[in-house]
Motif scaffolding. Structure first.
Motif, PDB file in Angstrom:
ATOM      1  N   ILE A  20       0.842  -1.209   0.000  1.00 19.33           N
ATOM      2  CA  ILE A  20       0.000   0.000   0.000  1.00 19.33           C
ATOM      3  C   ILE A  20       0.872   1.252   0.000  1.00 19.33           C
ATOM      4  CG2 ILE A  20      -1.720   1.315   1.296  1.00 19.33           C
ATOM      5  CD1 ILE A  20      -2.778  -1.382   2.360  1.00 19.33           C
ATOM      6  N   LEU A  21       1.916   1.258   0.837  1.00 23.34           N
ATOM      7  CA  LEU A  21       2.839   2.405   0.859  1.00 23.34           C
ATOM      8  C   LEU A  21       3.449   2.641  -0.515  1.00 23.34           C
ATOM      9  CD1 LEU A  21       5.074   2.434   4.064  1.00 23.34           C
ATOM     10  CD2 LEU A  21       3.287   4.038   3.409  1.00 23.34           C
ATOM     11  N   ASN A  22       3.832   1.565  -1.175  1.00 18.89           N
ATOM     12  CA  ASN A  22       4.426   1.655  -2.502  1.00 18.89           C
ATOM     13  C   ASN A  22       3.473   2.343  -3.467  1.00 18.89           C
ATOM     14  OD1 ASN A  22       6.681   0.817  -4.346  1.00 18.89           O
ATOM     15  ND2 ASN A  22       5.026  -0.298  -5.343  1.00 18.89           N
ATOM     16  N   ASP A  23       2.195   1.989  -3.383  1.00 19.41           N
ATOM     17  CA  ASP A  23       1.189   2.599  -4.263  1.00 19.41           C
ATOM     18  C   ASP A  23       0.991   4.075  -3.942  1.00 19.41           C
ATOM     19  OD1 ASP A  23      -1.148   2.672  -6.105  1.00 19.41           O
ATOM     20  OD2 ASP A  23      -2.255   2.950  -4.231  1.00 19.41           O
ATOM     21  N   ILE A  24       0.865   4.396  -2.648  1.00 19.17           N
ATOM     22  CA  ILE A  24       0.554   5.774  -2.246  1.00 19.17           C
ATOM     23  C   ILE A  24       1.729   6.721  -2.494  1.00 19.17           C
ATOM     24  CG2 ILE A  24       0.116   7.228  -0.215  1.00 19.17           C
ATOM     25  CD1 ILE A  24      -1.657   4.971   0.848  1.00 19.17           C
ATOM     26  N   LEU A  25       2.917   6.305  -2.095  1.00 22.92           N
ATOM     27  CA  LEU A  25       4.063   7.216  -2.153  1.00 22.92           C
ATOM     28  C   LEU A  25       4.733   7.249  -3.524  1.00 22.92           C
ATOM     29  CD1 LEU A  25       5.714   6.543   1.322  1.00 22.92           C
ATOM     30  CD2 LEU A  25       3.893   8.129   0.727  1.00 22.92           C
ATOM     31  N   ARG A  26       4.689   6.132  -4.239  1.00 21.70           N
ATOM     32  CA  ARG A  26       5.376   6.090  -5.527  1.00 21.70           C
ATOM     33  C   ARG A  26       4.426   6.243  -6.703  1.00 21.70           C
ATOM     34  NH1 ARG A  26       9.630   1.176  -4.147  1.00 21.70           N
ATOM     35  NH2 ARG A  26      11.211   2.472  -3.137  1.00 21.70           N
ATOM     36  N   ASN A  27       3.381   5.428  -6.735  1.00 24.57           N
ATOM     37  CA  ASN A  27       2.457   5.509  -7.871  1.00 24.57           C
ATOM     38  C   ASN A  27       1.627   6.785  -7.831  1.00 24.57           C
ATOM     39  OD1 ASN A  27       3.475   3.008  -8.498  1.00 24.57           O
ATOM     40  ND2 ASN A  27       1.720   1.862  -7.727  1.00 24.57           N
ATOM     41  N   GLN A  28       1.113   7.117  -6.630  1.00 26.35           N
ATOM     42  CA  GLN A  28       0.293   8.330  -6.506  1.00 26.35           C
ATOM     43  C   GLN A  28       1.123   9.554  -6.116  1.00 26.35           C
ATOM     44  OE1 GLN A  28      -3.607   7.888  -4.609  1.00 26.35           O
ATOM     45  NE2 GLN A  28      -3.192   5.699  -4.355  1.00 26.35           N
ATOM     46  N   LYS A  29       2.408   9.328  -5.812  1.00 26.79           N
ATOM     47  CA  LYS A  29       3.364  10.413  -5.535  1.00 26.79           C
ATOM     48  C   LYS A  29       2.896  11.353  -4.416  1.00 26.79           C
ATOM     49  CE  LYS A  29       5.254  10.249 -10.197  1.00 26.79           C
ATOM     50  NZ  LYS A  29       6.189   9.176  -9.797  1.00 26.79           N
ATOM     51  N   MET A  30       2.385  10.780  -3.342  1.00 30.38           N
ATOM     52  CA  MET A  30       2.004  11.572  -2.164  1.00 30.38           C
ATOM     53  C   MET A  30       3.165  11.593  -1.178  1.00 30.38           C
ATOM     54  SD  MET A  30      -1.878  10.350  -1.328  1.00 30.38           S
ATOM     55  CE  MET A  30      -3.103  10.102  -2.608  1.00 30.38           C
ATOM     56  N   THR A  31       3.082  12.501  -0.234  1.00 32.51           N
ATOM     57  CA  THR A  31       4.038  12.507   0.882  1.00 32.51           C
ATOM     58  C   THR A  31       3.327  11.961   2.115  1.00 32.51           C
ATOM     59  OG1 THR A  31       3.400  14.787   1.413  1.00 32.51           O
ATOM     60  CG2 THR A  31       5.351  14.467   0.023  1.00 32.51           C
ATOM     61  N   TRP A  32       4.088  11.337   3.019  1.00 31.57           N
ATOM     62  CA  TRP A  32       3.484  10.717   4.193  1.00 31.57           C
ATOM     63  C   TRP A  32       3.194  11.778   5.245  1.00 31.57           C
ATOM     64  CZ3 TRP A  32       1.020   6.407   5.054  1.00 31.57           C
ATOM     65  CH2 TRP A  32       0.750   6.031   6.366  1.00 31.57           C
ATOM     66  N   LYS A  33       2.058  12.416   5.095  1.00 31.23           N
ATOM     67  CA  LYS A  33       1.609  13.424   6.048  1.00 31.23           C
ATOM     68  C   LYS A  33       0.103  13.329   6.194  1.00 31.23           C
ATOM     69  CE  LYS A  33       5.357  16.756   5.336  1.00 31.23           C
ATOM     70  NZ  LYS A  33       5.724  18.130   4.938  1.00 31.23           N
ATOM     71  N   ALA A  34      -0.399  13.970   7.245  1.00 34.55           N
ATOM     72  CA  ALA A  34      -1.835  13.968   7.492  1.00 34.55           C
ATOM     73  C   ALA A  34      -2.485  15.148   6.772  1.00 34.55           C
ATOM     74  CB  ALA A  34      -2.095  14.051   8.990  1.00 34.55           C
ATOM     75  N   LEU A  35      -3.804  15.087   6.663  1.00 27.01           N
ATOM     76  CA  LEU A  35      -4.545  16.236   6.126  1.00 27.01           C
ATOM     77  C   LEU A  35      -4.351  17.433   7.056  1.00 27.01           C
ATOM     78  CD1 LEU A  35      -7.862  14.481   5.040  1.00 27.01           C
ATOM     79  CD2 LEU A  35      -6.237  15.613   3.526  1.00 27.01           C
ATOM     80  N   PRO A  36      -4.243  18.645   6.526  1.00 30.70           N
ATOM     81  CA  PRO A  36      -4.529  19.038   5.141  1.00 30.70           C
ATOM     82  C   PRO A  36      -3.343  18.923   4.173  1.00 30.70           C
ATOM     83  CG  PRO A  36      -4.089  20.985   6.442  1.00 30.70           C
ATOM     84  CD  PRO A  36      -4.036  19.816   7.399  1.00 30.70           C
ATOM     85  N   GLU A  37      -2.153  18.565   4.661  1.00 28.81           N
ATOM     86  CA  GLU A  37      -0.981  18.570   3.780  1.00 28.81           C
ATOM     87  C   GLU A  37      -0.977  17.408   2.798  1.00 28.81           C
ATOM     88  OE1 GLU A  37       2.783  20.013   5.983  1.00 28.81           O
ATOM     89  OE2 GLU A  37       1.471  19.207   7.524  1.00 28.81           O
ATOM     90  N   SER A  38      -1.578  16.288   3.181  1.00 31.29           N
ATOM     91  CA  SER A  38      -1.618  15.122   2.300  1.00 31.29           C
ATOM     92  C   SER A  38      -2.720  14.190   2.771  1.00 31.29           C
ATOM     93  CB  SER A  38      -0.277  14.383   2.319  1.00 31.29           C
ATOM     94  OG  SER A  38      -0.361  13.164   1.619  1.00 31.29           O
ATOM     95  N   ARG A  39      -3.293  13.461   1.837  1.00 27.45           N
ATOM     96  CA  ARG A  39      -4.303  12.476   2.230  1.00 27.45           C
ATOM     97  C   ARG A  39      -3.684  11.076   2.297  1.00 27.45           C
ATOM     98  NH1 ARG A  39      -6.906  12.289  -3.506  1.00 27.45           N
ATOM     99  NH2 ARG A  39      -6.259  10.201  -4.166  1.00 27.45           N
ATOM    100  N   ALA A  40      -2.351  10.987   2.351  1.00 23.52           N
ATOM    101  CA  ALA A  40      -1.668   9.697   2.322  1.00 23.52           C
ATOM    102  C   ALA A  40      -2.107   8.782   3.467  1.00 23.52           C
ATOM    103  CB  ALA A  40      -0.158   9.907   2.370  1.00 23.52           C
ATOM    104  N   GLU A  41      -2.191   9.323   4.681  1.00 18.97           N
ATOM    105  CA  GLU A  41      -2.543   8.493   5.831  1.00 18.97           C
ATOM    106  C   GLU A  41      -3.994   8.014   5.742  1.00 18.97           C
ATOM    107  OE1 GLU A  41      -1.461  10.732   9.290  1.00 18.97           O
ATOM    108  OE2 GLU A  41       0.679  10.702   8.800  1.00 18.97           O
ATOM    109  N   LEU A  42      -4.882   8.880   5.271  1.00 18.46           N
ATOM    110  CA  LEU A  42      -6.277   8.489   5.062  1.00 18.46           C
ATOM    111  C   LEU A  42      -6.364   7.405   3.996  1.00 18.46           C
ATOM    112  CD1 LEU A  42      -9.352   8.720   5.255  1.00 18.46           C
ATOM    113  CD2 LEU A  42      -9.232  10.734   3.763  1.00 18.46           C
ATOM    114  N   ASP A  43      -5.659   7.591   2.886  1.00 16.97           N
ATOM    115  CA  ASP A  43      -5.670   6.598   1.811  1.00 16.97           C
ATOM    116  C   ASP A  43      -5.103   5.262   2.279  1.00 16.97           C
ATOM    117  OD1 ASP A  43      -6.788   8.374   0.071  1.00 16.97           O
ATOM    118  OD2 ASP A  43      -5.336   8.036  -1.532  1.00 16.97           O
ATOM    119  N   PHE A  44      -4.060   5.337   3.112  1.00 14.37           N
ATOM    120  CA  PHE A  44      -3.477   4.094   3.623  1.00 14.37           C
ATOM    121  C   PHE A  44      -4.520   3.306   4.398  1.00 14.37           C
ATOM    122  CE2 PHE A  44      -1.627   1.382   6.764  1.00 14.37           C
ATOM    123  CZ  PHE A  44      -0.608   0.744   6.070  1.00 14.37           C
ATOM    124  N   TYR A  45      -5.242   3.982   5.289  1.00 18.33           N
ATOM    125  CA  TYR A  45      -6.241   3.276   6.099  1.00 18.33           C
ATOM    126  C   TYR A  45      -7.348   2.713   5.217  1.00 18.33           C
ATOM    127  CZ  TYR A  45      -9.407   2.209   9.933  1.00 18.33           C
ATOM    128  OH  TYR A  45     -10.222   1.558  10.820  1.00 18.33           O
TER     129      TYR A  45
END
Length: 692
Positions: A20-45
């Motif tokens: 999942i991390l591989n998809d979020i950080l590499r494929n979707q090119k997000m940074t690992w931060k919480a909203l409002p800076e990034s939805r990466a943590e929400l997407d991970f869950y």
């Protein structure tokens, strides 16, 4: 390990979370931060609960937050579109929703992924490390000569390397303790150790311990001995003979999980104090009644998990008889001191046992340590004794980090490119010199009657295959495999299946495993199933994780043919989306590989409970068209055979074991009889006539 969100299938969970991390950080090119800076943590869950619906059956707080989000369309659109500019400017308007999201969803994502960091698969920013990429099959693993001798797959080797590198540091980040080196040393010293004693030794030690004689410590260790190595300071306010008042008691004797527990502790203490003061029938009866009414809770808090008193339930002896039988610290010396030390030590033992559960599951992933019937042993002990020098292992149990390359903890483990997060083989990790390696290889050859080093892995594989075949015959007879196979049709059986087979594995992993066993019986036990599995097994041949995305589930290599089994629990409606592409890719690539080397016939069987009508007809149709390799675009093949077989049919095939080869050939004839000449350049030729 972070126990928040702890799962039995921890190895599978780590692999899934890394994907999942591989998809979020590499494929979707997000940074690992919480909203409002990034939805990466929400997407991970979101992806985590979708990936493991059997584990995340209840997520009410997340569901409620998503319902509330539907009523805030502008916020929802910004999140869906990852519009961070708008979110940063406007997020303050949604404080209540945001706080609950952080506490109930994003914090969980951070907890779940923190264990990837602790094992070196990701750094603190959740960037996947070099080691993580190997686990994901993004990078090839290169085994050294020692690793090549071990009967382990790539996943086993990765965990073995990381556990060898794992260090628990003191508060100054100077002295360390290596739990896995201690585990290996203990099992090299004492061939069979009680699981309770093993876990207490491994989990109970710390960088602050000093062991004068390792062999004596291990050989003479008895259950609960580890608590004697801990020192506890009795709080000054209770270090006297006075009865502890209620306020002080509730401050010292805490229980984070239950406030009611503190009331029970206090009631038990008061009953003890009263009995110590009067020692009559009335106070003894009250003490025994309080204990019997709350026995499990009090044993855990003050008895190291065992019975505090030997007295049988309901028995009411005289005070003198009771005290003669119960020669405890609670009845001699200062009560407050004894009561507190029992509480502190019991809490320590309870913590050790709680974390030992995960430790055992991680150790199982190495494929080297067997946990069976309450005992722990090394698999391939004779080989391990040659490969792992006891003195070298001992020198790595406790120590400090300081050499020309690694100066401190930041160089060792804290950064993305640190030593811990980088790929190093066992020879490098254990700092074996060339001379030491040569000595090891000579010892191995001697153990295997002088066989050539390059032949020894095959000898070991054959031994493990023999052990595995015996294990299957004993543990999974045909009738049991048929019964288990039939259970997958009803997903409400998932819990029973895990209980029947192995609770540490997911149901899809278990399904691959059982399909393999069924095929083993269909082949009349002629196939080498152990070395055909692409899933990861424990040292006890239990399934841990399913096959990686780059390979088929089970690939059976025989002299004149190769059989690939692709097993899925996806229902008919999901198969086109989830299975069509990977099954076809695996089948095409395998056939092309075989054509360029052995030219063996390749046949794929697609195993599921039921099938999508279009999918099974597509499988039949593609056998007549040329197909391209996904790894080498210049290579093509045709006559790719993918035959669907459902669970009931596979069960019946087990009764046709004498027709194994004949049935496979019938499948091939079925697909090949309709083959016609097909021009792979048909589209280009047509287009060229239309567009000149």
């Amino acid at each position: 390990m972070d126990t928040n969100g702890r799962r039995n299938d921890v190895i599978n969970a780590l692999q899934g979370y890394l994907t999942i991390l591989n998809d979020i950080l590499r494929n979707q090119k997000m940074t690992w931060k919480a909203l409002p800076e990034s939805r990466a943590e929400l997407d991970f869950y979101r992806q985590a609960i979708a990936l493991s619906p059997d584990v995340f059956q209840k997520h009410g707080k997340y569901d409620k937050l998503m319902e509330q989000l539907d009523s805030m369309p502008r916020l929802k659109r910004a999140i869906d579109e990852n519009d961070t500019d708008w979110l940063i400017d406007n997020f303050a308007e949604f404080t209540e929703w945001r706080n609950e999201l952080d506490k109930s969803v994003e914090a969980r994502a951070r907890h779940y992924t923190s264990n990837l960091v602790k094992l070196g698969f990701a750094d603190s920013a959740r960037q996947i490390t070099a080691v993580g990429d190997v686990l994901l099959d993004n990078v090839l693993i290169h085994k050294d000569v020692i690793e090549s001798l071990l009967p382990l797959n790539n996943t086993n080797i990765i965990y073995l390397r990381q556990l060898f590198k794992l260090r628990i540091f003191d508060n100054n980040a100077e002295r360390y303790y290596s739990p896995f080196c201690m585990a290996l040393y203990a099992l090299l010293t004492k061939p069979r150790i009680s699981q309770d004693e093993f876990c207490e030794i491994i989990q109970g030690l710390s960088p602050y311990h000093n062991i004068a004689d390792y062999d004596t410590f291990i050989n003479e260790y008895k259950k609960d001995d580890i608590i004697q190595t801990y020192s506890f300071a009795v709080p000054a306010e209770i270090n006297n003979t006075n009865a502890i008042n209620d306020d002080v008691f509730s401050k010292i004797f805490t229980n984070q999980k239950s406030k009611n527990a503190i009331i029970v502790y206090q009631k038990f203490y008061k009953a003890l104090y009263a009995f110590r003061t009067k020692q009559d029938t009335s106070t003894l009866n009250e003490l025994l009644t309080v204990y019997e009414d709350n026995k499990p809770m009090l044993n855990k808090a003050f008895g190291y998990g065992s019975n505090i008193f030997k007295n049988k339930r309901g028995n009411r002896p005289t005070s003198s008889d009771f005290l003669k039988k119960e020669k405890l610290d609670l009845f001699t010396g200062q009560l407050n001191t004894a009561f507190y030390l029992r509480f502190a030590r019991s809490k320590t033992i309870d913590t050790i046992r709680e974390y030992s559960d995960t430790t055992m599951r991680i150790f199982k992933a190495t494929g080297l340590i067997s946990f069976d019937n309450g005992f722990v042993e090394l698999v391939c002990r004779d080989l391990c004794e040659c490969i792992f020098d006891k003195e070298t292992i001992k020198n790595h149990i406790f120590g400090t980090i300081s050499n020309e390359i690694i100066n401190d903890i930041s160089d060792y483990e804290e950064s993305w490119d640190s030593y811990y997060c980088s790929n190093h083989s066992i020879i490098t990790i254990m700092e074996y010199s060339e001379t030491a390696v040569d000595k090891i290889l000579l010892a191995v050859q001697s153990e295997f009657d002088g066989a050539e080093i390059e032949d020894i892995p095959q000898i070991i594989k054959q031994r493990r295959k023999t052990d595995f075949d015996l294990f299957i015959d004993k543990t999974y007879p045909e009738t049991r495999v048929k019964t288990l196979l039939s259970m997958f049709s009803d997903r409400s059986n998932d819990g029973k299946i895990k209980e029947e087979v192995y609770p540490d594995a997911t149901v899809p992993t278990i399904y691959e495993y059982i399909v393999g066993l069924a095929w083993y019986y269909f082949s009349n036990k002629r196939i080498d199933l152990l070395n055909s599995f692409n899933l990861t097994l424990s040292a006890n041949f239990e399934p841990l994780t399913h096959a990686g995305g780059g390979m088929g589930d089970i690939v059976i290599y025989e002299e004149k043919q190769v059989i690939m089994l692709e097993a899925t629990l996806m229902n008919a409606n999901s198969q086109k989306r989830g299975e069509w592409e990977p099954v076809l890719r695996h089948s095409v690539n395998l056939k092309i590989d075989e054509e360029s080397s052995t030219n063996r016939e390749v046949t794929t069987f697609f195993i599921a409970d039921s099938f999508d009508f279009n999918t099974i007809n597509i499988w039949k149709a593609i056998s007549s068209v040329p197909l391209q390799s996904s790894s080498d675009k210049d290579k093509y093949t045709d006559n790719v055979i993918i035959m669907p077989i459902n669970n009931d049919e596979l069960s019946k095939l087990m009764d046709r074991k004498n027709e194994y080869n004949s049935i496979i050939q019938q499948v091939r004839k079925l697909f090949l009889k309709d083959i016609t000449s097909f021009d792979k350049d048909w589209r280009e030729k047509f287009i060229s006539t239309v567009i000149s």
